[in-house]
Design a protein around this motif. Structure first.
Motif, PDB file in Angstrom:
ATOM      1  N   SER A 487       0.851  -1.191   0.000  1.00  0.00           N
ATOM      2  CA  SER A 487       0.000   0.000   0.000  1.00  0.00           C
ATOM      3  C   SER A 487       0.890   1.246   0.000  1.00  0.00           C
ATOM      4  CB  SER A 487      -0.919   0.014   1.233  1.00  0.00           C
ATOM      5  OG  SER A 487      -0.140   0.062   2.423  1.00  0.00           O
ATOM      6  N   GLY A 488       0.221   2.429  -0.255  1.00  0.00           N
ATOM      7  CA  GLY A 488       0.962   3.701  -0.247  1.00  0.00           C
ATOM      8  C   GLY A 488       1.268   4.143  -1.658  1.00  0.00           C
ATOM      9  N   GLY A 489       1.974   5.238  -1.803  1.00  0.00           N
ATOM     10  CA  GLY A 489       2.316   5.793  -3.107  1.00  0.00           C
ATOM     11  C   GLY A 489       1.276   6.794  -3.552  1.00  0.00           C
ATOM     12  N   ASN A 490       1.701   7.888  -4.166  1.00  0.00           N
ATOM     13  CA  ASN A 490       0.810   8.956  -4.593  1.00  0.00           C
ATOM     14  C   ASN A 490       1.138   9.379  -6.008  1.00  0.00           C
ATOM     15  OD1 ASN A 490      -0.333   9.333  -1.884  1.00  0.00           O
ATOM     16  ND2 ASN A 490       1.675  10.207  -1.374  1.00  0.00           N
ATOM     17  N   ASP A 491       0.103   9.917  -6.678  1.00  0.00           N
ATOM     18  CA  ASP A 491       0.379  10.616  -7.925  1.00  0.00           C
ATOM     19  C   ASP A 491       1.245  11.816  -7.582  1.00  0.00           C
ATOM     20  OD1 ASP A 491      -1.119   8.803  -9.260  1.00  0.00           O
ATOM     21  OD2 ASP A 491      -2.906  10.071  -9.461  1.00  0.00           O
ATOM     22  N   ILE A 492       2.305  12.053  -8.361  1.00  0.00           N
ATOM     23  CA  ILE A 492       3.288  13.068  -7.996  1.00  0.00           C
ATOM     24  C   ILE A 492       3.669  13.897  -9.202  1.00  0.00           C
ATOM     25  CG2 ILE A 492       4.278  11.726  -6.102  1.00  0.00           C
ATOM     26  CD1 ILE A 492       6.559  10.966  -7.966  1.00  0.00           C
ATOM     27  N   CYS A 493       4.430  14.942  -8.892  1.00  0.00           N
ATOM     28  CA  CYS A 493       4.975  15.796  -9.929  1.00  0.00           C
ATOM     29  C   CYS A 493       6.391  15.310 -10.243  1.00  0.00           C
ATOM     30  CB  CYS A 493       4.982  17.241  -9.437  1.00  0.00           C
ATOM     31  SG  CYS A 493       5.272  18.441 -10.732  1.00  0.00           S
ATOM     32  N   THR A 498       7.665   9.618  -4.399  1.00  0.00           N
ATOM     33  CA  THR A 498       6.480   8.755  -4.520  1.00  0.00           C
ATOM     34  C   THR A 498       5.699   8.698  -3.221  1.00  0.00           C
ATOM     35  OG1 THR A 498       7.778   6.836  -3.817  1.00  0.00           O
ATOM     36  CG2 THR A 498       7.677   7.300  -6.176  1.00  0.00           C
ATOM     37  N   GLY A 499       6.339   9.119  -2.123  1.00  0.00           N
ATOM     38  CA  GLY A 499       5.774   8.830  -0.815  1.00  0.00           C
ATOM     39  C   GLY A 499       6.168   7.425  -0.411  1.00  0.00           C
ATOM     40  N   THR A 500       5.963   7.080   0.817  1.00  0.00           N
ATOM     41  CA  THR A 500       6.392   5.771   1.323  1.00  0.00           C
ATOM     42  C   THR A 500       5.380   4.692   0.950  1.00  0.00           C
ATOM     43  OG1 THR A 500       7.539   6.815   3.160  1.00  0.00           O
ATOM     44  CG2 THR A 500       7.050   4.460   3.369  1.00  0.00           C
ATOM     45  N   MET A 501       5.867   3.661   0.253  1.00  0.00           N
ATOM     46  CA  MET A 501       5.063   2.479  -0.042  1.00  0.00           C
ATOM     47  C   MET A 501       5.483   1.394   0.948  1.00  0.00           C
ATOM     48  SD  MET A 501       5.169   2.547  -4.244  1.00  0.00           S
ATOM     49  CE  MET A 501       6.907   2.981  -4.315  1.00  0.00           C
ATOM     50  N   THR A 502       4.528   0.696   1.535  1.00  0.00           N
ATOM     51  CA  THR A 502       4.808  -0.260   2.608  1.00  0.00           C
ATOM     52  C   THR A 502       4.144  -1.598   2.309  1.00  0.00           C
ATOM     53  OG1 THR A 502       4.873   1.560   4.200  1.00  0.00           O
ATOM     54  CG2 THR A 502       4.670  -0.670   5.101  1.00  0.00           C
ATOM     55  N   VAL A 503       4.901  -2.698   2.513  1.00  0.00           N
ATOM     56  CA  VAL A 503       4.335  -4.034   2.371  1.00  0.00           C
ATOM     57  C   VAL A 503       4.117  -4.599   3.766  1.00  0.00           C
ATOM     58  CG1 VAL A 503       6.596  -5.132   2.167  1.00  0.00           C
ATOM     59  CG2 VAL A 503       4.561  -6.314   1.273  1.00  0.00           C
ATOM     60  N   LEU A 504       2.921  -5.129   4.018  1.00  0.00           N
ATOM     61  CA  LEU A 504       2.550  -5.700   5.310  1.00  0.00           C
ATOM     62  C   LEU A 504       1.978  -7.110   5.100  1.00  0.00           C
ATOM     63  CD1 LEU A 504       0.729  -2.587   6.858  1.00  0.00           C
ATOM     64  CD2 LEU A 504       3.051  -3.377   7.368  1.00  0.00           C
ATOM     65  N   GLY A 505       2.033  -7.898   6.189  1.00  0.00           N
ATOM     66  CA  GLY A 505       1.412  -9.222   6.159  1.00  0.00           C
ATOM     67  C   GLY A 505       2.136 -10.240   5.324  1.00  0.00           C
ATOM     68  N   TYR A 506       3.399  -9.987   5.011  1.00  0.00           N
ATOM     69  CA  TYR A 506       4.135 -10.952   4.198  1.00  0.00           C
ATOM     70  C   TYR A 506       4.813 -11.976   5.100  1.00  0.00           C
ATOM     71  CZ  TYR A 506       8.194  -8.051   5.443  1.00  0.00           C
ATOM     72  OH  TYR A 506       9.146  -7.364   6.120  1.00  0.00           O
ATOM     73  N   VAL A 507       5.135 -13.158   4.535  1.00  0.00           N
ATOM     74  CA  VAL A 507       5.840 -14.227   5.243  1.00  0.00           C
ATOM     75  C   VAL A 507       7.140 -14.475   4.494  1.00  0.00           C
ATOM     76  CG1 VAL A 507       5.803 -16.643   5.969  1.00  0.00           C
ATOM     77  CG2 VAL A 507       3.701 -15.266   6.092  1.00  0.00           C
ATOM     78  N   GLY A 508       8.243 -14.357   5.167  1.00  0.00           N
ATOM     79  CA  GLY A 508       9.550 -14.522   4.558  1.00  0.00           C
ATOM     80  C   GLY A 508      10.330 -13.214   4.642  1.00  0.00           C
ATOM     81  N   SER A 509      11.307 -13.090   3.795  1.00  0.00           N
ATOM     82  CA  SER A 509      12.138 -11.888   3.746  1.00  0.00           C
ATOM     83  C   SER A 509      11.967 -11.212   2.401  1.00  0.00           C
ATOM     84  CB  SER A 509      13.615 -12.245   3.950  1.00  0.00           C
ATOM     85  OG  SER A 509      13.816 -12.840   5.199  1.00  0.00           O
ATOM     86  N   VAL A 510      11.967  -9.869   2.438  1.00  0.00           N
ATOM     87  CA  VAL A 510      11.904  -9.111   1.190  1.00  0.00           C
ATOM     88  C   VAL A 510      13.247  -9.275   0.489  1.00  0.00           C
ATOM     89  CG1 VAL A 510      11.665  -6.820   0.152  1.00  0.00           C
ATOM     90  CG2 VAL A 510      10.254  -7.462   2.138  1.00  0.00           C
ATOM     91  N   ILE A 525      14.559  -3.549  -8.240  1.00  0.00           N
ATOM     92  CA  ILE A 525      15.007  -2.437  -7.377  1.00  0.00           C
ATOM     93  C   ILE A 525      15.724  -3.059  -6.198  1.00  0.00           C
ATOM     94  CG2 ILE A 525      14.310  -0.475  -5.948  1.00  0.00           C
ATOM     95  CD1 ILE A 525      11.778  -0.257  -7.690  1.00  0.00           C
ATOM     96  N   ALA A 526      17.000  -2.707  -5.996  1.00  0.00           N
ATOM     97  CA  ALA A 526      17.794  -3.303  -4.907  1.00  0.00           C
ATOM     98  C   ALA A 526      17.338  -2.722  -3.578  1.00  0.00           C
ATOM     99  CB  ALA A 526      19.275  -3.023  -5.138  1.00  0.00           C
ATOM    100  N   ASN A 527      16.305  -3.335  -2.982  1.00  0.00           N
ATOM    101  CA  ASN A 527      15.787  -2.892  -1.692  1.00  0.00           C
ATOM    102  C   ASN A 527      15.203  -4.082  -0.983  1.00  0.00           C
ATOM    103  OD1 ASN A 527      14.800  -1.377   0.458  1.00  0.00           O
ATOM    104  ND2 ASN A 527      12.875  -0.910  -0.582  1.00  0.00           N
ATOM    105  N   ILE A 528      15.701  -4.382   0.228  1.00  0.00           N
ATOM    106  CA  ILE A 528      15.219  -5.556   0.965  1.00  0.00           C
ATOM    107  C   ILE A 528      14.447  -5.153   2.207  1.00  0.00           C
ATOM    108  CG2 ILE A 528      17.043  -7.068   0.068  1.00  0.00           C
ATOM    109  CD1 ILE A 528      18.532  -6.673   2.706  1.00  0.00           C
ATOM    110  N   THR A 529      14.103  -3.850   2.305  1.00  0.00           N
ATOM    111  CA  THR A 529      13.283  -3.410   3.432  1.00  0.00           C
ATOM    112  C   THR A 529      11.828  -3.502   3.046  1.00  0.00           C
ATOM    113  OG1 THR A 529      13.209  -1.080   2.786  1.00  0.00           O
ATOM    114  CG2 THR A 529      15.131  -1.819   4.050  1.00  0.00           C
ATOM    115  N   ASP A 530      10.922  -3.304   4.020  1.00  0.00           N
ATOM    116  CA  ASP A 530       9.498  -3.402   3.741  1.00  0.00           C
ATOM    117  C   ASP A 530       8.903  -2.051   3.344  1.00  0.00           C
ATOM    118  OD1 ASP A 530       9.589  -2.166   6.147  1.00  0.00           O
ATOM    119  OD2 ASP A 530       8.487  -3.687   7.272  1.00  0.00           O
ATOM    120  N   THR A 531       9.759  -1.021   3.128  1.00  0.00           N
ATOM    121  CA  THR A 531       9.271   0.270   2.646  1.00  0.00           C
ATOM    122  C   THR A 531      10.136   0.732   1.493  1.00  0.00           C
ATOM    123  OG1 THR A 531      10.646   1.512   4.193  1.00  0.00           O
ATOM    124  CG2 THR A 531       8.413   0.954   4.931  1.00  0.00           C
ATOM    125  N   LEU A 532       9.526   1.589   0.618  1.00  0.00           N
ATOM    126  CA  LEU A 532      10.262   2.140  -0.506  1.00  0.00           C
ATOM    127  C   LEU A 532       9.746   3.541  -0.784  1.00  0.00           C
ATOM    128  CD1 LEU A 532      12.282   1.834  -2.878  1.00  0.00           C
ATOM    129  CD2 LEU A 532      10.344   1.024  -4.257  1.00  0.00           C
TER     130      LEU A 532
END
Length: 822
Positions: A487-493, A498-510, A525-532
């Motif tokens: 969830s998250g993310g906005n229409d932008i200029c 983009t604003g913070t996009m967050t993944v919740l309720g997942y099982v395992g590692s990003v 995209i080289a990102n292993i956190t639950d936000t982007l």
């Protein structure tokens, strides 16, 4: 009455009838001149007792000297001196102030006394008696030295440090003196006294003996540390100043004890162990005593090895436990160990009273301690014997799998490298409590159904040694992968976040994020956190998702998030043709170009003040500019949801109109103009006589002839201008009376008061008359008193403004001149 000195003869002429006259006998009268006492003067007005006054001389007198007189009490009484000459010289027998005079008489006239001459006789200088001899220590005060019985004034004090061969002056005119003497020696003091003009005299002397400061020096010796019962060796005092009073000693910082010894050497055998300090007391003359630098001798007690205690049995690989040394005297040099019954010993670098170590191999071990007290001979403690049993070795577990998915086999785990017997296996999950597994073999395998981190180990025991567990092997049992909800993310200029996009309720590692641009292929995209959150500079449609993996399980994807990126607002550029106008004029059309978005409004500010909104959403603008000032314009533009942008600014300098004005003063053909214009930066003067224009601020102009001239002043403020004009009546102020005579009348115009200056030869026929324009005579003044260069001021008082005729009658000629009264 006879007023002139001289010798006069008188006789009487007697006649009887017609008989011849007969003279009487003559009588003579001598007329003496009046007595004049004169003045006494001399070479010396101040002498010393026993000296001559020098020759005092009477002069300027008339008559004979009858005698001289002297007074010693200021003229109260006088004593005669038998001397009839005009000079006198005597030697006074006592000190004091003497007045000398002469008595003079001319013939039978009354005697008179001359003016007195005063001589002051000073007593002989007496140096007096100086007291205050003293003996002091270097750096101390001499004490007060006092001068008594002196006659005269103290000129100075003197000091000699070489027995009186040479003297050094001391600036001091009082009868007492003291000072601090820093250097040892014998100092002689005296005082120089002078009375009046008499020769100086020196007082008696006093001597100040200055002893050098006591210096304790330093004690040195051959031994700084000895064993109890040994001698200190010879200690020697050196570098001292003064006499040795005594030696002193103390032990362990206690009280000092006197030693009856006045030589510079000393030695003894200390009676006890401890730190012994030795010093010497030295005194120089009258100075306070000083102590030498101490010399310290450490006296060590005899070495005692002491008693060693501790554990007597243990398991190989274990710690011996703390072995403790007690009842020892001295410092521990080292511990020693023997593993061959004491045949040889191995040094252990330990200087504390306790020691422990791990013994890795079984056997019998002997321990002892080496103790040394200072410089005394070493001593050994008693011996401690420790018996060491073989140690349990739990071994190492190896396996095939370190990560599996729930419900699969752990794989075969094997224990190797162990010493002892396997009593059991154990397992635990997520660092919980260990659970026993009934298995005494060296292999283990089972199916694991529950996710978590599972640890496995074996329990081994060798003989009587402690149980020990092997290291454990960990198996990560993962739950099946679940991508979760993004969830998250906005229409932008563009270039916005983009604003913070967050993944919740997942099982395992990003493991990574992915995006798709305009429905294209997915890019990692080289990102292993639950936000982007990221900044997107290119407009378009973006899709985002998250890749999740749980341990060794298969990957899973989250849902997708979509967002739109718009182009940034661009304020654009403003342009204008004329950037300078006058107040009240309409500005040129201001044009906005190269902008992106919609025009919200225009704004204007004057002279850097706050911006004011202008209700205009078109790309052009103009207005009537008032008041004057520096006008700045800008446009606010916005594209979609993007932040508003402002154009660059357009500037218009709106100038104030100048106001032209001036005043002037007429002096003959010369007119001085004063510029009173406002808001102007430059000027143009048209003097109305066809001459060249002037751009000066306050010009002065000379007109060719008398006339009325139209003067025009134009004031400029850059492109803005204003002019004003005034009729100026110029009248020549110079009036020629004849070839060599003329006058000036100024100022003209005037306020009723003006000056007439005359140049030429004076004349007795010169008059001025003033008529108003009706021909009425209002003033007549005589100007015949004037000489060349003189100025005559005319004050008409309160008269009406207008033209007045000033008529000058010079000898037989008449001259008329107009005066303008303002």
């Amino acid at each position: 009455i006879l007023v002139v000195p001289g010798t006069y003869q008188f006789r009487v002429v007697v006649s009887s009838g017609i008989c011849p006259s007969v003279n009487s006998t003559s009588a003579t009268i001598v007329v003496d001149p009046a007595t004049v006492a004169g003045t006494v003067s001399g070479p010396n007005s101040n002498i010393c007792l026993g000296s001559s006054t020098g020759t005092m001389t009477l002069s300027g007198h008339t008559g004979s000297v009858l005698k001289w007189q002297v007074s010693a009490n200021g003229g109260a009484t006088w004593t005669d001196i038998a001397n009839t000459t005009t000079t006198l010289s005597i030697t006074p027998g006592t000190s004091g102030t003497y007045m000398f005079r002469a008595q003079v008489q001319s013939g039978v006239c009354t005697s008179a006394f001359s003016g007195a001459f005063t001589v002051t006789v000073d007593d002989l200088s007496v140096g007096g008696t100086l007291t205050g001899s003293n003996t002091i220590c270097a750096g101390s005060n001499t004490g007060t030295m006092t001068l008594t019985g002196y006659v005269g004034a103290i000129v100075k004090w003197q000091r000699s440090d070489d027995g009186g061969s040479t003297w050094t002056d001391i600036v001091n005119t009082s009868a007492t003196y003291d000072e601090v003497l820093a250097t040892a020696g014998t100092y002689i003091y005296r005082v120089e006294v002078s009375n009046g003009t008499c020769a100086s005299s020196f007082s008696s002397t006093v001597s100040i003996v200055v002893d050098p400061l006591s210096v304790g020096g330093a004690v040195a010796g051959t031994n700084t540390q000895i064993c109890l019962g040994d001698p200190t060796g010879t200690m020697t005092l050196s570098g001292y100043t003064g006499t040795i009073v005594k030696w002193q000693k103390r032990v362990d910082g206690g009280a000092w004890t006197d030693i009856a010894n006045t030589t510079n050497t000393y030695g003894e055998v200390p009676v006890s162990a401890g730190t012994w300090d030795y010093r010497v007391e030295v005194q120089s003359g009258s100075c306070g005593s000083a102590f030498a630098t101490e010399f310290t001798v450490v006296v060590d007690p005899l070495s005692v090895g002491g008693d060693l205690s501790g554990t007597t049995t243990l398991c190989a690989g274990n710690n011996t436990g703390t072995m403790t040394l007690t009842s020892y005297t001295g410092a521990i040099v080292e511990w020693q160990r023997s593993d061959n019954g004491g045949s040889t010993w191995t040094s252990i670098a330990n200087t504390s009273a306790t020691y422990d170590e791990i013994i890795p191999a079984a056997g019998t071990y002997l321990y002892r301690v080496v103790v040394t007290s200072g410089v005394c001979s070493s001593s050994y403690s008693d011996t401690l014997v420790i018996v060491v049993d073989p140690v349990t070795v739990p071994g190492v577990i190896t396996g095939n799998n370190i990560s599996i998915c729930a419900g699969t086999s752990s794989g075969n785990m094997t224990l190797g490298g162990y010493t002892g017997a396997i009593l059991k296996w154990q397992k635990r999950v997520d660092m919980g409590a260990w659970t026993d597994i009934t298995n005494t073999t060296d292999t283990m395998e089972e199916v694991i159904a529950t996710p978590g981190t599972w640890d496995y180990r074996a329990i081994v025991q060798s003989g009587t040694c402690d149980l020990d567990s092997s290291d454990y092997v960990s198996i990560l049992v993962s739950e099946a992968s679940n991508g979760g909800t993004l969830s998250g993310g906005n229409d932008i200029c563009a270039s916005g976040s983009t604003g913070t996009m967050t993944v919740l309720g997942y099982v395992g590692s990003v493991t990574k994020w992915q995006y798709s641009y305009n429905s294209g292929a997915w890019a990692d995209i080289a990102n292993i956190t639950d936000t982007l959150e990221e900044v997107l500079s290119t407009s378009g449609t973006y899709d985002y998702r998250v890749v999740v993996q749980s341990g060794a399980c298969a990957e899973a994807y989250s849902n997708e998030v979509n967002l739109e990126v718009f182009e940034n607002s661009v304020g654009g550029s403003l342009s204008i043709v004329d950037s300078v106008i006058c107040e009240g004029e309409t500005t040129d059309l201001i044009v906005l170009s190269s902008f992106t978005g919609t025009i919200n409004k225009w704004q204007r500010r004057i002279d850097g003040a706050a911006w004011t909104d202008l209700a205009n959403t078109t790309a052009t603008y103009s207005e009537i500019a008032t008041p004057a000032g520096l006008y700045e314009y800008r446009v606010e533009v916005q594209n979609g949801i993007c932040t508003v942008a402002y154009s660059d600014t357009a500037q218009i300098d709106v100038l104030s109109y100048p106001v032209a004005s001036f005043s002037y003063i007429i002096n003959g053909l010369v007119v001085d103009f004063t510029n009173t214009s406002t808001n102007a930066t430059s000027y143009d003067w048209n003097f109305g006589d066809g001459s060249a224009h002037s751009n000066l601020v306050d010009p002065s102009h000379t007109y060719p002839t008398s006339n009325t001239y139209n003067v025009i002043l134009t004031a400029y403020n850059d492109i803005c201008s204003h002019d004003t004009s005034s009729l100026v009546d110029v009248v020549d102020a110079v009036i020629e009376l004849d070839d060599n005579t003329y006058l000036t009348m100024f100022p003209n115009p005037s306020n009723g008061e003006f000056n007439i200056t005359y140049y030429g030869t004076p004349t007795s026929a010169f008059e001025m008359q003033i008529f108003d324009m009706t021909g009425r005579l209002i003033r007549t003044e005589d100007l015949s008193y004037m000489t060349s260069g003189s100025v005559h001021t005319v004050s008409l008082g309160a008269v009406n403004a207008g033209f007045y005729n000033v008529r000058f009658t010079f000898e037989d000629n008449v001259f008329n001149q107009i005066m303008v009264i303002e």
